[in-house]
Design a protein around this motif. Structure first.
Motif, PDB file in Angstrom:
ATOM      1  N   THR A 240      50.171  -7.460 -19.697  1.00 48.51           N
ATOM      2  CA  THR A 240      48.895  -7.299 -20.381  1.00 48.51           C
ATOM      3  C   THR A 240      47.956  -8.419 -19.933  1.00 48.51           C
ATOM      4  O   THR A 240      48.376  -9.359 -19.255  1.00 48.51           O
ATOM      5  N   ASP A 241      46.693  -8.329 -20.318  1.00 51.32           N
ATOM      6  CA  ASP A 241      45.743  -9.405 -19.999  1.00 51.32           C
ATOM      7  C   ASP A 241      46.158 -10.720 -20.644  1.00 51.32           C
ATOM      8  O   ASP A 241      45.742 -11.797 -20.198  1.00 51.32           O
ATOM      9  N   THR A 257      52.271 -20.873 -17.462  1.00 45.31           N
ATOM     10  CA  THR A 257      51.431 -20.330 -16.395  1.00 45.31           C
ATOM     11  C   THR A 257      50.621 -19.133 -16.882  1.00 45.31           C
ATOM     12  O   THR A 257      51.120 -18.294 -17.617  1.00 45.31           O
ATOM     13  N   PHE A 258      49.355 -19.087 -16.416  1.00 44.58           N
ATOM     14  CA  PHE A 258      48.475 -17.955 -16.713  1.00 44.58           C
ATOM     15  C   PHE A 258      47.963 -17.366 -15.402  1.00 44.58           C
ATOM     16  O   PHE A 258      47.537 -18.107 -14.505  1.00 44.58           O
ATOM     17  N   THR A 259      48.001 -16.035 -15.307  1.00 48.88           N
ATOM     18  CA  THR A 259      47.586 -15.378 -14.066  1.00 48.88           C
ATOM     19  C   THR A 259      46.591 -14.244 -14.311  1.00 48.88           C
ATOM     20  O   THR A 259      46.141 -13.615 -13.360  1.00 48.88           O
ATOM     21  N   SER A 263      41.929 -13.140 -20.785  1.00 46.73           N
ATOM     22  CA  SER A 263      42.972 -13.513 -21.734  1.00 46.73           C
ATOM     23  C   SER A 263      42.350 -14.105 -22.994  1.00 46.73           C
ATOM     24  O   SER A 263      41.298 -14.732 -22.953  1.00 46.73           O
ATOM     25  N   LYS A 264      43.023 -13.923 -24.115  1.00 42.45           N
ATOM     26  CA  LYS A 264      42.561 -14.480 -25.385  1.00 42.45           C
ATOM     27  C   LYS A 264      43.070 -15.893 -25.629  1.00 42.45           C
ATOM     28  O   LYS A 264      42.636 -16.555 -26.564  1.00 42.45           O
ATOM     29  N   PRO A 273      42.150 -18.191 -15.607  1.00 42.25           N
ATOM     30  CA  PRO A 273      41.907 -17.427 -14.376  1.00 42.25           C
ATOM     31  C   PRO A 273      40.556 -16.713 -14.436  1.00 42.25           C
ATOM     32  O   PRO A 273      40.160 -16.187 -15.474  1.00 42.25           O
ATOM     33  N   GLY A 274      39.872 -16.734 -13.290  1.00 45.84           N
ATOM     34  CA  GLY A 274      38.565 -16.112 -13.212  1.00 45.84           C
ATOM     35  C   GLY A 274      37.422 -17.105 -13.348  1.00 45.84           C
ATOM     36  O   GLY A 274      36.279 -16.793 -13.000  1.00 45.84           O
TER      37      GLY A 274
END
Length: 361
Positions: A240-241, A257-259, A263-264, A273-274
């Motif tokens: 999921t996001d 880690t976040f990819t 994301s909330k 990310p982004g």
């Protein structure tokens, strides 16, 4: 001449004291901020903690930092700055907030003087930043709790209460719905805890499952920023996001880690990310070095150059969205390093691809 010398004798210590705090004042404000922080619902401390996390002033272990501000002069100064920002950079409002924290009366004036003088040149910037954060909804206008109750984590809770404005009359009962038209669904409120710092205090995977629900946590293969297999990681909300990867290391540290974009999660330094590389420049408060793309460790930060994120356990992988101009892209590829403030990066649309936070324990 004697009078002048006597004036200097008394005036100089006062002038110097305006920029320092007594040990008593430091202990007092640190203890009072820690006490308010533990309540988790004090608006001033919720705001200060949010800003400490957003700016990186609290480090990755922001909860620990907030409880031990007296041990970290830089963190204490940052917390006091954000208290000033919360007070709309108004001295009287600041004094009222210090009193509301039950700061000893003998420390209120010295603290207010110190805070105002320390941030004299930042008043407009702090006011503008607060207004912008409120405008975009990055900080709530009214704060009720700092962390949502763990019992609400696995799902969402319906907000079924609706108040009738004073003086208004209740509408007559609506006629029965015709056919199979469903009734309008009640609005729902997401009460899950999206604070990444909640994970930092965990010691085992069971803690993740207890907080986010067993059905939302899964063990899978993991890789580092360069794509190398690193073993297994626990995935929260996989595919999921809001996917988050957590590795519980043997030394009791954790690698998070976040990819995914959109994301909330509310992550340290407010980076996700982004985000454009310009934002990371601002958070770090100075330019940093990045490894050339399409090479070993390509796009990964090589050095934070002593900035705000230096030695804070943060790793970032960047990617270029607009790599269609070979001549321009070649300037940033290969066995080389480039500065994050290079003007060509804006044309390439360089953004955060992945971000890793590693706790120290």
């Amino acid at each position: 001449m004697k009078r002048f010398l006597l004036f200097l004798l008394f005036a100089l210590p006062l002038a110097a004291g305006a920029q320092t705090l007594s040990e008593s004042a430091v202990e007092d404000i640190s203890a009072k901020m820690a006490a308010k922080f533990q309540l988790r619902n004090d608006p001033a401390l919720v705001f200060v903690t949010e800003q400490m996390s957003r700016s990186g002033s609290g480090g990755l272990e922001v909860d620990k930092t907030m409880m031990e501000l007296g041990k970290d002069p830089a963190a204490l100064d940052a917390a006091l700055k954000f208290l000033y920002q919360y007070s709309d950079c108004n001295r009287q409002t600041l004094i009222a907030n210090l009193r509301n924290m039950d700061v000893k009366s003998g420390n209120v004036f010295p603290l207010a003087t110190y805070i105002v003088n320390k941030n004299k040149g930042e008043t407009k910037a702090l006011q503008d930043e607060k207004a912008e954060l409120l405008r975009i909804g990055a900080i709530p206008a009214v704060t009720s709790v700092m962390v949502a109750p763990p019992a609400n984590q696995p799902g969402v809770v319906a907000n079924a209460t609706t108040e009738t404005p004073a003086g208004a009359t209740q509408p007559a009962s609506a006629p029965a719905a015709q056919g199979n038209v469903p009734a309008a669904a009640a609005p729902v409120e997401d009460t899950r805890n999206w604070e990444v710092r909640s994970v930092f205090a965990m010691t085992r995977p069971d803690d993740l499952q207890a907080l986010y629900g067993k059905e939302n946590v899964e063990l899978r293969d993991a890789t580092d920023l360069d794509g190398n297999y690193t073993g297994k990681a626990w995935y929260v909300y996989p595919d999921t996001d809001n996917e988050m990867q957590v590795i519980f290391n043997a030394d009791s540290s954790k690698t998070i880690t976040f990819t995914h974009e959109r994301s909330k999660w509310k992550s340290p330094f407010g980076i996700k990310p982004g985000d454009p590389i310009d934002k990371v420049n601002k958070v770090n408060a100075r330019a940093f070095r990045v490894n050339g793309f399409e090479w070993t460790n390509g796009g990964i930060v090589d050095s934070w150059e002593g900035g705000a994120m230096d030695k804070k356990g943060v790793q970032i992988l960047f990617r270029a969205i607009n790599s269609g101009d070979p001549k321009l892209y070649d300037q940033f590829t290969g066995e080389k390093k480039f500065r994050s403030d290079n003007s060509g990066l804006k044309k390439l649309g360089v953004v955060v691809d992945k971000v890793v936070f590693k706790t120290y324990q």
